[in-house]
Design a protein around this motif. Structure first.
Motif, PDB file in Angstrom:
ATOM      1  N   GLU A 138       8.623  12.229  -3.222  1.00  0.00           N
ATOM      2  CA  GLU A 138      10.011  11.822  -3.370  1.00  0.00           C
ATOM      3  C   GLU A 138      10.707  12.581  -4.508  1.00  0.00           C
ATOM      4  O   GLU A 138      11.820  13.053  -4.365  1.00  0.00           O
ATOM      5  CB  GLU A 138      10.037  10.324  -3.649  1.00  0.00           C
ATOM      6  N   ARG A 139      10.014  12.668  -5.648  1.00  0.00           N
ATOM      7  CA  ARG A 139      10.623  13.261  -6.835  1.00  0.00           C
ATOM      8  C   ARG A 139      10.708  14.783  -6.774  1.00  0.00           C
ATOM      9  O   ARG A 139      11.611  15.385  -7.322  1.00  0.00           O
ATOM     10  CB  ARG A 139       9.803  12.900  -8.080  1.00  0.00           C
ATOM     11  N   GLY A 199       0.788  -1.225   0.000  1.00  0.00           N
ATOM     12  CA  GLY A 199       0.000   0.000   0.000  1.00  0.00           C
ATOM     13  C   GLY A 199       0.822   1.278   0.000  1.00  0.00           C
ATOM     14  O   GLY A 199       0.260   2.363  -0.129  1.00  0.00           O
ATOM     15  N   ASN A 200       2.142   1.163   0.177  1.00  0.00           N
ATOM     16  CA  ASN A 200       2.918   2.407   0.103  1.00  0.00           C
ATOM     17  C   ASN A 200       4.147   2.233  -0.770  1.00  0.00           C
ATOM     18  O   ASN A 200       4.597   1.117  -1.028  1.00  0.00           O
ATOM     19  CB  ASN A 200       3.253   2.939   1.495  1.00  0.00           C
ATOM     20  N   LEU A 201       4.643   3.340  -1.211  1.00  0.00           N
ATOM     21  CA  LEU A 201       5.652   3.369  -2.256  1.00  0.00           C
ATOM     22  C   LEU A 201       6.910   2.581  -1.907  1.00  0.00           C
ATOM     23  O   LEU A 201       7.371   1.750  -2.691  1.00  0.00           O
ATOM     24  CB  LEU A 201       6.020   4.826  -2.572  1.00  0.00           C
ATOM     25  N   ARG A 209      -4.562   2.652  -2.771  1.00  0.00           N
ATOM     26  CA  ARG A 209      -3.158   2.299  -2.943  1.00  0.00           C
ATOM     27  C   ARG A 209      -2.521   3.190  -4.004  1.00  0.00           C
ATOM     28  O   ARG A 209      -1.394   3.642  -3.892  1.00  0.00           O
ATOM     29  CB  ARG A 209      -3.089   0.828  -3.371  1.00  0.00           C
ATOM     30  N   MET A 210      -3.314   3.440  -5.040  1.00  0.00           N
ATOM     31  CA  MET A 210      -2.815   4.276  -6.124  1.00  0.00           C
ATOM     32  C   MET A 210      -2.550   5.705  -5.645  1.00  0.00           C
ATOM     33  O   MET A 210      -1.515   6.291  -5.944  1.00  0.00           O
ATOM     34  CB  MET A 210      -3.847   4.297  -7.242  1.00  0.00           C
ATOM     35  N   GLN A 217       3.195   9.621  -2.777  1.00  0.00           N
ATOM     36  CA  GLN A 217       4.531   9.388  -2.210  1.00  0.00           C
ATOM     37  C   GLN A 217       5.614   9.572  -3.276  1.00  0.00           C
ATOM     38  O   GLN A 217       6.683  10.118  -2.997  1.00  0.00           O
ATOM     39  CB  GLN A 217       4.612   7.983  -1.600  1.00  0.00           C
ATOM     40  N   LEU A 218       5.291   9.123  -4.476  1.00  0.00           N
ATOM     41  CA  LEU A 218       6.238   9.296  -5.579  1.00  0.00           C
ATOM     42  C   LEU A 218       6.443  10.787  -5.868  1.00  0.00           C
ATOM     43  O   LEU A 218       7.576  11.248  -6.078  1.00  0.00           O
ATOM     44  CB  LEU A 218       5.710   8.574  -6.823  1.00  0.00           C
ATOM     45  N   ALA A 241      -1.999   6.648  -2.561  1.00  0.00           N
ATOM     46  CA  ALA A 241      -0.899   6.635  -1.597  1.00  0.00           C
ATOM     47  C   ALA A 241       0.449   6.539  -2.306  1.00  0.00           C
ATOM     48  O   ALA A 241       1.346   7.345  -2.058  1.00  0.00           O
ATOM     49  CB  ALA A 241      -1.068   5.475  -0.618  1.00  0.00           C
ATOM     50  N   THR A 242       0.593   5.570  -3.215  1.00  0.00           N
ATOM     51  CA  THR A 242       1.913   5.370  -3.830  1.00  0.00           C
ATOM     52  C   THR A 242       2.287   6.565  -4.716  1.00  0.00           C
ATOM     53  O   THR A 242       3.427   7.017  -4.697  1.00  0.00           O
ATOM     54  CB  THR A 242       1.978   4.079  -4.658  1.00  0.00           C
ATOM     55  N   TYR A 243       1.323   7.092  -5.445  1.00  0.00           N
ATOM     56  CA  TYR A 243       1.691   8.184  -6.362  1.00  0.00           C
ATOM     57  C   TYR A 243       1.908   9.514  -5.656  1.00  0.00           C
ATOM     58  O   TYR A 243       2.739  10.311  -6.083  1.00  0.00           O
ATOM     59  CB  TYR A 243       0.698   8.274  -7.518  1.00  0.00           C
TER      60      TYR A 243
END
Lengths: 148, 409
Positions: free
Chosen positions: B208-209, A119-121, B197-198, B204-205, B200-202
């Protein structure tokens, strides 16, 4: 694994997950070539080299989502594992579902491993990296047999 | 259908020449609608070989306010056939038919899975046989020379059956709505996780970037988005855990609570060590429980006792006492306590009394405890004063297991 570039087929209806996976694979030491399709029908066409996939490469690893439109991952898995020309290709189930029934069913149908999409990057990146290292780097597979 | 032995007797309709045996004294052939309060219609299957006895029986029912609609059978085969093809409210069975024991009616009903009350009617039925009939599932028995009691026996048997039906229906309704609810939570959790999830991950991306490459506000906004998505993931995950409690039928086994507390403490050992927690516990009983669920209850309560500690290192007392056929477990701490007016809402899912920065958590722990305890037939509550520590108590019924009785004595 041979010296040639490894081929990975990702079957997933989430473009976001394909994108992310592709990014991570591009940074592993194995630098596989990633092909992607977005549903089960396409996956079967790709594997059977039908239509526009006539020149599709034979994947060394299939990363398969379970819940997809048209033909879902379970049907694709069944088709792969009951076809002697495809059955040897390792299939990693890569899905959001953590239902016990999905896990059990996947292994029953012959999945080589079942991974939940984190669920996380940070976890996602670590897992895809690990998966590539393991399946493309360390696992010995049967010698590829081309169908006649 | 064999009409020679399986006869139809319908007081309201006269159908000559159908081969059915007709009650000789049937004087109600006109089929007139009864005026209020009127007799109660009764669809009955009668096991009887004597015309005279049948007549007495019908009379007794009429006198008692029934309008009987009766089929008569004399053999087990006919009985089984009739009872499966029709919807009877009651079976009235003569116990002593030649070659056929009335008790067989009960066996046939059981075999066919039919819940139709049976009243045994007999000329001479010893007490032992009568008791045996009741044991086998007969609703009642009536002696032929006391037929005045028959209407009352029938009325009660039919009413009992209705109660049984209502009870079963409401049980089924409850089971169905529970299933629906659990299915809903389960599906919602899975389908919600995917887009979440999408996000959260993006986000986070993005963080980060592009950290430091946009302006300060952008960094802050991205942080809020990431935080929100991660928190939502926790909520969905917890909701799923909550819905799973009881989605599978729990198999209750005699469980040693000492071992359960041991397992809970093992899972909490890092927190116990870091906080310097002292645990004082008395010998605990064995109860009928799902041991992994009971472990979860103790773990959540002990975990809370450690988490919501005061300035002093936590001291937690665990006890189990038998009070009126129930085991009352208590977990008493010296922590920050809870104001009495908030004692109830803490068991509601996702209710929190503190901000996330003060104490982390989503507010699922006590809701899960409550659900588990209630599924074991118990209750859970807290006795506390703000600043004076809390005592969480829950009950588990003391079962009838022989080991437990030994323990009591």
């Amino acid at each position: 694994m041979s010296d040639s570039q490894a081929e990975v087929l990702m079957v997933d209806d989430s473009l976001a997950d394909i994108e992310l996976t592709s990014e991570v694979l591009g940074k592993t030491r194995w630098l596989p070539h990633l092909s992607s399709v977005n549903d089960g029908e396409e996956a079967i066409s790709f594997l059977r080299r039908r239509g526009k996939y006539a020149a599709a490469p034979r994947p060394d690893l299939i990363v398969l989502d379970l819940n997809m439109p048209r033909k879902d991952g379970r049907s694709v898995l069944t088709e792969i594992k009951t076809d002697p020309t495809l059955a040897w290709i390792p299939v990693v189930i890569f899905t959001t579902s953590h239902a016990n029934s999905d896990i059990n069913r996947s292994y029953e149908l012959g999945a080589n491993c079942y991974l939940r999409k984190p669920g996380n990057l940070a976890d996602f990146v670590a897992l895809v990296d690990l998966m590539a290292n393991f399946w493309l780097g360390f696992v010995s597979l049967p010698f590829q047999r081309e169908e006649h | 259908m064999n009409n020679s032995t399986a006869a139809t007797l319908k007081p309201q309709l006269y159908e000559p020449g159908d081969g059915a045996r007709r009650h000789p004294n049937d004087d109600n052939v006109a089929g007139s609608r009864p005026s209020l309060p009127g007799p109660t219609k009764l669809r009955a299957l009668v096991v009887e070989d004597s015309d005279a006895d049948l007549e007495f029986l019908v009379r007794a029912l009429r006198k008692g306010g029934f309008e009987p609609d009766i089929d008569v059978v004399q053999s087990a085969a006919d009985f089984a056939d009739r009872v499966c093809k029709n919807r009877y409210e009651i079976v009235l069975a003569d116990y002593g038919l030649p070659g056929w024991n009335g008790m067989e009616t009960l066996e046939i009903l059981r075999r066919e899975g039919l819940d139709i009350p049976v009243v045994m009617v007999s000329g001479s039925m010893g007490e032992i046989k009568a008791v045996e009939c009741i044991k086998q599932g007969a609703a009642d028995y009536v002696l032929k020379d006391h037929l005045t009691r028959l209407p009352h026996a029938v009325r009660r048997a039919v009413a009992d059956k209705q109660l049984r039906d209502e009870h079963r229906r409401s049980q089924e309704d409850l089971a169905r709505s529970n299933r629906d609810l659990e299915q809903f939570a389960y599906v919602a959790s899975h389908d919600l996780q995917e887009p979440l999830r999408m996000v959260a991950t993006y986000t986070q991306l993005l963080a980060e970037r592009y950290r430091g490459k946009l302006d300060e506000n952008a960094d802050k906004y991205i942080h809020y988005a990431v935080d929100g998505a991660l928190r939502m993931q926790t909520l969905v995950h917890d909701l799923l855990a909550f819905s799973r409690v009881g989605s599978k039928g729990t198999a209750l086994k005699l469980t040693d609570c000492n071992a359960v507390v041991e397992a809970a403490l093992k899972n909490l050992h890092v927190a116990v060590q870091e906080s310097g927690t002292q645990i004082i516990r008395s010998n605990l009983p064995s109860v009928l429980a799902d041991s992994s669920q009971l472990t979860q209850v103790f773990q959540n309560l002990l975990g809370n006792a450690i988490k919501f500690r005061g300035a002093a290192p936590p001291v937690i007392r665990i006890r189990g006492e038998l009070v009126a056929r129930e085991w009352v477990f208590s977990i008493a701490d010296n922590g920050i306590g809870i104001a009495p007016e908030q004692a109830d809402i803490i068991f509601v899912i996702f209710k929190r009394l503190h901000t996330r920065t003060e104490y982390p958590g989503s507010g699922i722990g006590l809701a899960i405890c409550k659900k588990i305890v209630e599924q074991h037939g118990g209750r859970i509550w807290v006795e506390s004063e703000a600043g004076l520590g809390s005592t969480f108590k829950f009950t588990i019924p003391a079962g009838g297991e022989p080991e437990e009785i030994d323990f009591l004595e």
